[in-house]
Design a protein around this motif. Sequence first.
Motif, mmCIF file in Angstrom:
data_model
loop_
_atom_site.group_PDB
_atom_site.id
_atom_site.type_symbol
_atom_site.label_atom_id
_atom_site.label_comp_id
_atom_site.label_asym_id
_atom_site.label_seq_id
_atom_site.Cartn_x
_atom_site.Cartn_y
_atom_site.Cartn_z
ATOM 1 N N GLU A 1 61.847 21.259 -52.919
ATOM 2 C CA GLU A 1 61.914 22.088 -51.718
ATOM 3 C C GLU A 1 62.816 21.429 -50.676
ATOM 4 N N ASN A 2 62.717 20.119 -50.550
ATOM 5 C CA ASN A 2 63.545 19.405 -49.580
ATOM 6 C C ASN A 2 65.017 19.481 -49.960
ATOM 7 N N GLU A 3 65.288 19.330 -51.247
ATOM 8 C CA GLU A 3 66.676 19.410 -51.708
ATOM 9 C C GLU A 3 67.248 20.818 -51.512
ATOM 10 N N GLN A 4 66.429 21.818 -51.803
ATOM 11 C CA GLN A 4 66.892 23.194 -51.608
ATOM 12 C C GLN A 4 67.211 23.466 -50.144
ATOM 13 N N GLN A 5 66.384 22.959 -49.246
ATOM 14 C CA GLN A 5 66.660 23.168 -47.828
ATOM 15 C C GLN A 5 67.970 22.500 -47.412
ATOM 16 N N LEU A 6 68.192 21.269 -47.948
ATOM 17 C CA LEU A 6 69.446 20.597 -47.610
ATOM 18 C C LEU A 6 70.660 21.371 -48.141
ATOM 19 N N ARG A 7 70.583 21.735 -49.395
ATOM 20 C CA ARG A 7 71.720 22.473 -49.968
ATOM 21 C C ARG A 7 71.873 23.856 -49.312
ATOM 22 N N GLY A 8 70.727 24.486 -48.960
ATOM 23 C CA GLY A 8 70.826 25.801 -48.276
ATOM 24 C C GLY A 8 71.472 25.674 -46.910
ATOM 25 N N ALA A 9 71.134 24.585 -46.195
ATOM 26 C CA ALA A 9 71.740 24.369 -44.885
ATOM 27 C C ALA A 9 73.243 24.121 -45.022
ATOM 28 N N LEU A 10 73.635 23.316 -46.048
ATOM 29 C CA LEU A 10 75.061 23.094 -46.275
ATOM 30 C C LEU A 10 75.793 24.400 -46.623
ATOM 31 N N PHE A 11 75.154 25.219 -47.482
ATOM 32 C CA PHE A 11 75.772 26.505 -47.854
ATOM 33 C C PHE A 11 75.900 27.418 -46.636
ATOM 34 N N SER A 12 74.850 27.396 -45.780
ATOM 35 C CA SER A 12 74.896 28.241 -44.580
ATOM 36 C C SER A 12 76.015 27.801 -43.649
ATOM 37 N N VAL A 13 76.188 26.481 -43.507
ATOM 38 C CA VAL A 13 77.283 25.998 -42.650
ATOM 39 C C VAL A 13 78.627 26.415 -43.215
ATOM 40 N N ARG A 14 78.801 26.243 -44.548
ATOM 41 C CA ARG A 14 80.079 26.642 -45.178
ATOM 42 C C ARG A 14 80.334 28.144 -44.986
ATOM 43 N N ASP A 15 79.276 28.937 -45.191
ATOM 44 C CA ASP A 15 79.444 30.397 -45.034
ATOM 45 C C ASP A 15 79.844 30.753 -43.606
ATOM 46 N N ASN A 16 79.200 30.108 -42.641
ATOM 47 C CA ASN A 16 79.535 30.398 -41.237
ATOM 48 C C ASN A 16 80.950 29.956 -40.886
ATOM 49 N N LEU A 17 81.341 28.786 -41.476
ATOM 50 C CA LEU A 17 82.709 28.331 -41.213
ATOM 51 C C LEU A 17 83.739 29.283 -41.819
ATOM 52 N N LEU A 18 83.451 29.793 -42.998
ATOM 53 C CA LEU A 18 84.359 30.780 -43.606
ATOM 54 C C LEU A 18 84.450 32.050 -42.759
ATOM 55 N N LYS A 19 83.332 32.464 -42.200
ATOM 56 C CA LYS A 19 83.342 33.637 -41.302
ATOM 57 C C LYS A 19 84.192 33.354 -40.065
ATOM 58 N N LYS A 20 84.069 32.132 -39.541
ATOM 59 C CA LYS A 20 84.883 31.794 -38.377
ATOM 60 C C LYS A 20 86.365 31.809 -38.721
ATOM 61 N N ILE A 21 86.692 31.293 -39.920
ATOM 62 C CA ILE A 21 88.089 31.351 -40.359
ATOM 63 C C ILE A 21 88.571 32.793 -40.443
ATOM 64 N N ALA A 22 87.708 33.683 -40.994
ATOM 65 C CA ALA A 22 88.076 35.101 -41.102
ATOM 66 C C ALA A 22 88.278 35.729 -39.718
ATOM 67 N N LEU A 23 87.540 35.286 -38.696
ATOM 68 C CA LEU A 23 87.642 35.859 -37.351
ATOM 69 C C LEU A 23 88.848 35.332 -36.573
ATOM 70 N N SER A 24 89.049 33.997 -36.622
ATOM 71 C CA SER A 24 90.023 33.398 -35.711
ATOM 72 C C SER A 24 91.288 32.887 -36.384
#
Length: 535
Positions: free
Chosen positions: A90-113
């Motif tokens: 569960e701890n590992e999944q949360q870490l990897r999920g947080a990393l994936f969420s950051v990457r996804d948000n950064l990709l969205k920012k790239i798409a916007l700006s």
Amino acid sequence: MKPKQKRHLHSRLTHKLLFAFSVIFLFSCLIGWLYFDSSERYSKHAKQSDLTHEVLTQYSLIAKLSLEKLIAMGEIVRTGRVQTPQLREENEQQLRGALFSVRDNLLKKIALSHLDSANKELQMLDLITQKVEQIINTNNEIKFLVAQDKLVDANQLFNLLQKQNVDKEFNQLINKAVSQEQALAQQIRNDVNTLYHFSNQALAAALAAMSLFTLMTFWYFWRRINDATKQLHTATSQYSDGNLAHRINALSDFEFQYLGDALNSMAAQLASQQAQLNEAKRSLEEKVAQRTQDLERSNQKLALVDQQRRQFLADISHELRTPLTIIRGESEVLLRSQSAQLPDYKEVLQRVVDEVQHTTALIEDLMLVARSSAGQLKLNIHQFDLKNLLTDIQQVYQRKANAQQQEITLFLANQEAFIDADERRLRQVLMILLENALAYSPSHTCTEIHLLIREELMVIKVIDQGMGIPKEEQQQVFERFYRGNRGQTPGSGLGLPVAKAIIDGHGGHISLQPNSHGQGCTATVLLPILGVETA
């Protein structure tokens, strides 16, 4: 062609109105574009701000979970007890999920700006991911060694991780990433503030420009419309007051100029019609005045004719009564005479016959004038020599002229003077003219008879040296019942009317005019040589 050329010099107010409305519409579109563009940019910045906030939140979560992972590894090495597999996954999944969420948000920012800073953030995220994976893998290896009771190897592996300063590098990477996101968030706030001020200033400037333009447009059209309506109102007031000579000056706008031309044209037509009405009124008044004068003259003439008729009836009565009185007197004397002889009877009868002939001639003259007025005068037309008639008349009346110590001179034309006419009636006319000439001329005067030939006319002139004739009586002497100032001279007053009736029956003309030297008058008779057709 001139009015059309003149109209092209005037501008169209409708074109100006369309231009003004177009500019106002463009201003409205500009304000709308500024509003929607600002809204779009605000929305974009809001999304970027949300994504940055989410990235910061996930980085905080990653830092927390990684720190917990490092603390857990120390506890495992120190105590030799391993966490349950479920909690570890569960701890590992949360870490990897947080990393994936950051990457996804950064990709969205790239798409916007499409900014380069977003790519740098991805590179930083890759480094953080590597450190997190190293922590997770080391944690899994330590747990595996502890599970096999290899605590010494587990402790050495944990000490190696500490010697490599993984936790410090991880913290530095996290801090650097958080600093980047905070700087980006600050930049977004600055951009939002700049956009806010720019939008407010741009909208205020556009609204001010549109308001100023609208006010200037309103003032401009109000002034032009007000000036034009003032002229039109003044013109209509002048026209209503009857001043149709007023004209509207040239107007700047075609629409008002067209209306002004129409009003000017209407005023010109009304003025023309009014002038025609005034002229017709004046002409009618003149005609009425003329008819009134004619009627007054006619009334005067009728009164004069009535007076002449009364005088004529009195004269006719006298003329008829005189021979009748003579006839009656002579007859009564003859009847009362006891010793009358045959010669006495003959003498009385001769006087009776003379008076009867005089009365008969008078009645015939009256009937001739009446037939001529009714157009029923009958003439015996035949060809004869007018010279012989004039010569015979001159010889007959020369004896009477000699008795009055007067002379009659005859002047004949050199040409032949044959004419188609009623010889007996023309003799009657010449006798009437000579009787008047001798009656009104004093002793020791000469009456002249002239015969002239003018193309198709025979001209007979009888010139006396008598009392003359006033100008106002030159036409009246030929009217029935009129004797004028000559009424003191014995006679019935039918001579000249009879002469005029006979000459008119021949299609000729007779006139009586004073002589040029002022004494006497000239009777002129014009006769057509070929005569006229008779019924």
